[in-house]
Structure formats: structure tokens, C-alpha cells
Design an enzyme around this catalytic site. Structure first.
Site, PDB file in Angstrom:
ATOM      1  N   THR A 174      39.678  32.058  37.378  1.00  0.00           N
ATOM      2  CA  THR A 174      39.557  31.841  36.072  1.00  0.00           C
ATOM      3  C   THR A 174      40.895  32.239  35.416  1.00  0.00           C
ATOM      4  O   THR A 174      41.387  31.301  34.915  1.00  0.00           O
ATOM      5  CB  THR A 174      38.352  32.711  34.993  1.00  0.00           C
ATOM      6  N   LYS A 189      43.878  55.088  26.756  1.00  0.00           N
ATOM      7  CA  LYS A 189      44.912  56.615  25.983  1.00  0.00           C
ATOM      8  C   LYS A 189      43.839  56.211  24.605  1.00  0.00           C
ATOM      9  O   LYS A 189      44.259  57.703  23.750  1.00  0.00           O
ATOM     10  CB  LYS A 189      46.390  56.363  24.433  1.00  0.00           C
TER      11      LYS A 189
HETATM   12  N1   CP Z   1      34.214  31.244  38.591  1.00  0.00           N
HETATM   13  C1   CP Z   1      34.979  32.299  38.285  1.00  0.00           C
HETATM   14  O1   CP Z   1      34.669  32.719  37.503  1.00  0.00           O
HETATM   15  O2   CP Z   1      35.699  33.009  39.566  1.00  0.00           O
HETATM   16  P1   CP Z   1      36.656  34.508  39.206  1.00  0.00           P
HETATM   17  O3   CP Z   1      35.796  34.977  38.943  1.00  0.00           O
HETATM   18  O4   CP Z   1      37.530  34.467  40.261  1.00  0.00           O
HETATM   19  O5   CP Z   1      37.310  33.803  38.023  1.00  0.00           O
END
Ligand code: CP
Length: 354
Positions: free
Chosen positions: A86, A114
Site C-alpha cells: 500500500t 513526545k
Molecule cells: N495488501 C496490503 O495492504 O499489503 P501491505 O500491508 O503490504 O500494504
């Protein structure tokens, strides 16, 4: 609970239809938070833009053209939970359109360590950028970010949900449906197909968002294959019943339903959401994995999908089968996300007219 927590809790209780209005501006998609915001017209429009971007990108001149489209915009990639696909597909989608990107990939390098609140952090990101794309392990945090932008800031920027808690991951559903439409282009598209989802349906945000998005297609059937402990939650099942989308629940074995599916959508067990460490391991999932010997039971025209990351739900020997669509599926994510951003910024006509 502070005053913002109280007000957000009130917002969160609103009916989905009211929230959809809230995530729009001037009748157009502004934030992308939940799959229910998408109707068939928007989906088809975004897929047309996706196809154009894919095509235009093939040439140097086309790439230059696309990089001018949003050259004047900056984007914040706030990923407070691990991600490969993503994050990278959104980052590259932004670069395709010429956007400048800033990122926080780990909340430990944000001033949240913080003691800064999530709300103040989000307001800060919006001070410098024109779009926030975010992933968070907390439930409904993308919704909270969109609510915050719309109610508490003078400079609201769109929020795109890149995965929030075990709730939703709408852009994954968009790339999944694009992959389905593309794969079944010669068989009438997704309409009339049976989609089987297997794995952790209870906490898998991809299968939840995909189920909501399937409402936009005709005569689709769903099979949920998972042990009872990982079966789809009541909220999604009620949604399907309300919209008269037939679904079948299989709790014994994937084998029982393999031959019925046009698309087999595998997912991993989402044990990062375990309330007690290791509790997922107590459920036997061995009968819900795809093995090379299963390939003779699957329809010749069927496709196999997975949002990834995978563990052992799909044996790697299956990767070379022409029905394995998951590598193409993940690449589609980059194109669809570029199209979504162009659509949100209302610059897509330029792309369609190129
Ligand atoms: N499909 C998907 O959300 O993969 P990632 O978690 O690698 O982003």
C-alpha cells in the site's frame, strides 16, 4: 474522554449515508474512507482513468504529461502500521502524477512519542501538504482524521484510508475489483460471478471492504470459507442481507467449496489483532489453505487472488499457475491509486482527453 473524543464518538454513531455525505464536497468524492462511498458510476469512472494512466505511462512523452498533472501538489504518507504494497504503490502513484511526497512510516519517529495527540499530528501534516494518505492500527482512525479535517481545521485536505484497524481498506477493494473486472473481461466482467473469500474474515479489513464494494455488481454470490472463529462479522452479513447479496458460510474445509468459485481470494490470519498473544494459533486453519493438489478442483477459468502479505495460505508452487493473479493484482494497485488521486483532485478529464 476529552471534548474531541466525545464529538467524534457522536459522529461515529451517524448512519453510513450521513457519513458518506460528510466525506464528499460539492457532490464529489473528497475523502476515501469506506467502500460504501463508491457507487458503480464512480467505480467505472476510476477504472477508465486507470486504463488511461496505464496506457499513457508506456511512453516517455506520456510519463512527462502525467508528471505535470499534479506537479503543484504535495502529499503526506502517514503509515503508522507496517506496509509494503500500500505504501509503495501509493508513493509511486503520487510520483506518476508528479506529486511531492513526505512520509512518516513509523509513529516512533513522529512527535507522537513526545506525547502529541493523533489529532494534533494530523493537523500538522495538513499544514504542509494537500493530501494525507494514512494507515493506522487503531480502529476508525482514518474516519477520525476525515472528521477532524472537516470540523477542526481551516485547511481541510482529503484523507485516503490505506487501512485502518480491522475495519476497512477501501483502496485494496478497488484494486481487487479492478483485477476481477479485468480478469473476467471476456466473460462479462464481475457480474454473475461467485467470489470466495478464505482466511481471517473476522479481522481482515480487505475482505470486509471487498464485500461492501461487491454491492455495485449484479448477481454476485459470495462464499465465506473460514473456521467459525474467523468467520465474517455480523455487520457485513447484515449489509449483504439488506442488499440481497447471497452468501454461503463454509466452516469445515476450503475443499468443500473450491469448485464453486470463479475467484478464490485467500487471506492470512491477522494475528496482530490478537487480544492475547498467540491466541489465533489455537484455531486449526490447516483445512483452509490452497495446495498444489487443489488446482485440479478449481475451475479452469477461475482466478486466485491474495491481497498479500501471505504466509502459507497459498503454496508457492501455485505461483506459476496461469490462474494465479496475485502478482498482477498488486501491480494494479499502483495504477488504480493514481487514478483515485486524479479523480479526487478533479484532474481526470485532462487524462481522459490526452
Ligand atoms: N495488501 C496490503 O495492504 O499489503 P501491505 O500491508 O503490504 O500494504
Amino acid at each position: 474522554m476529552n471534548i474531541l473524543d466525545q464529538k467524534f464518538a457522536e459522529f461515529h454513531e451517524l448512519p453510513t449515508e450521513e457519513k458518506i455525505e460528510y466525506f464528499s464536497k460539492n457532490g464529489r468524492l473528497f475523502d476515501m474512507i469506506i467502500s460504501q462511498q463508491l457507487n458503480r458510476e464512480i467505480i467505472d469512472n476510476i477504472y477508465e482513468i486507470t486504463n488511461r494512466i496505464r496506457h499513457i505511462s508506456k511512453t516517455r512523452a506520456g510519463s512527462f504529461f502525467l508528471q505535470n498533472i499534479l506537479f503543484h501538489k504535495r502529499v503526506m504518507l502517514y503509515f503508522a502500521q507496517p506496509s509494503s504494497r500500500t505504501f509503495l504503490s501509493f508513493e509511486n502513484a503520487c510520483h506518476i502524477l508528479g506529486m511531492k511526497t513526505s512520509e512518516i512510516r513509523d509513529a516512533r519517529v513522529s512527535s507522537e512519542v513526545k506525547g502529541e495527540s493523533f489529532d494534533d499530528s494530523l493537523r500538522t501534516f495538513s499544514s504542509y501538504t494537500d493530501l494525507i494518505i494514512m494507515r493506522h492500527k487503531g480502529q476508525d482512525m482514518a474516519e477520525r482524521a476525515a472528521w477532524l479535517m472537516n470540523t477542526r481545521t481551516n485547511r481541510p485536505v482529503p484523507i485516503i484510508n490505506g487501512g485502518s484497524g480491522s475495519d476497512q481498506h477501501p483502496t485494496q477493494a478497488m484494486l481487487d475489483v479492478y483485477t476481477l473486472q479485468y480478469s473476467f473481461a471476456k466473460q462479462g466482467g464481475l457480474d454473475g460471478k461467485t467470489i470466495m473469500m478464505c482466511g481471517d474474515l473476522k479481522r481482515g479489513r480487505t475482505v470486509r471492504s471487498l464485500s461492501y464494494l461487491l454491492k455495485n455488481f449484479e448477481d454476485v454470490k459470495i462464499i465465506y470459507a473460514a473456521p467459525q472463529a474467523f468467520q465474517m462479522k455480523e455487520d457485513v452479513c447484515s449489509f449483504l442481507e439488506k442488499h440481497k447479496i447471497p452468501f454461503h458460510i463454509e466452516t469445515e474445509a476450503l475443499d468443500n467449496v473450491l469448485s464453486e468459485a470463479d475467484a478464490i481470494y485467500m487471506t492470512r490470519i491477522q494475528d496482530e489483532h490478537d487480544a492475547i498473544a498467540g491466541e489465533s494459533g489455537k484455531t486449526d486453519t490447516s483445512r483452509f489453505k490452497l495446495k498444489p493438489s487443489d488446482m485440479t478442483k478449481i475451475r479452469p477459468s477461475a482466478i486466485i487472488m491474495h491481497p498479500f502479505p501471505r504466509r502459507d495460505e497459498i503454496d508457492v508452487a501455485i505461483d506459476s499457475d496461469p490462474r494465479a493473479m496475485y502478482w498482477r493484482q498488486e501491480r494494479n494497485g499502483m495504477w488504480i491509486r493514481a487514478a483515485l488521486i486524479a479523480y479526487i483532485f478533479n484532474v481526470h478529464e485532462e487524462i481522459l482527453n490526452y
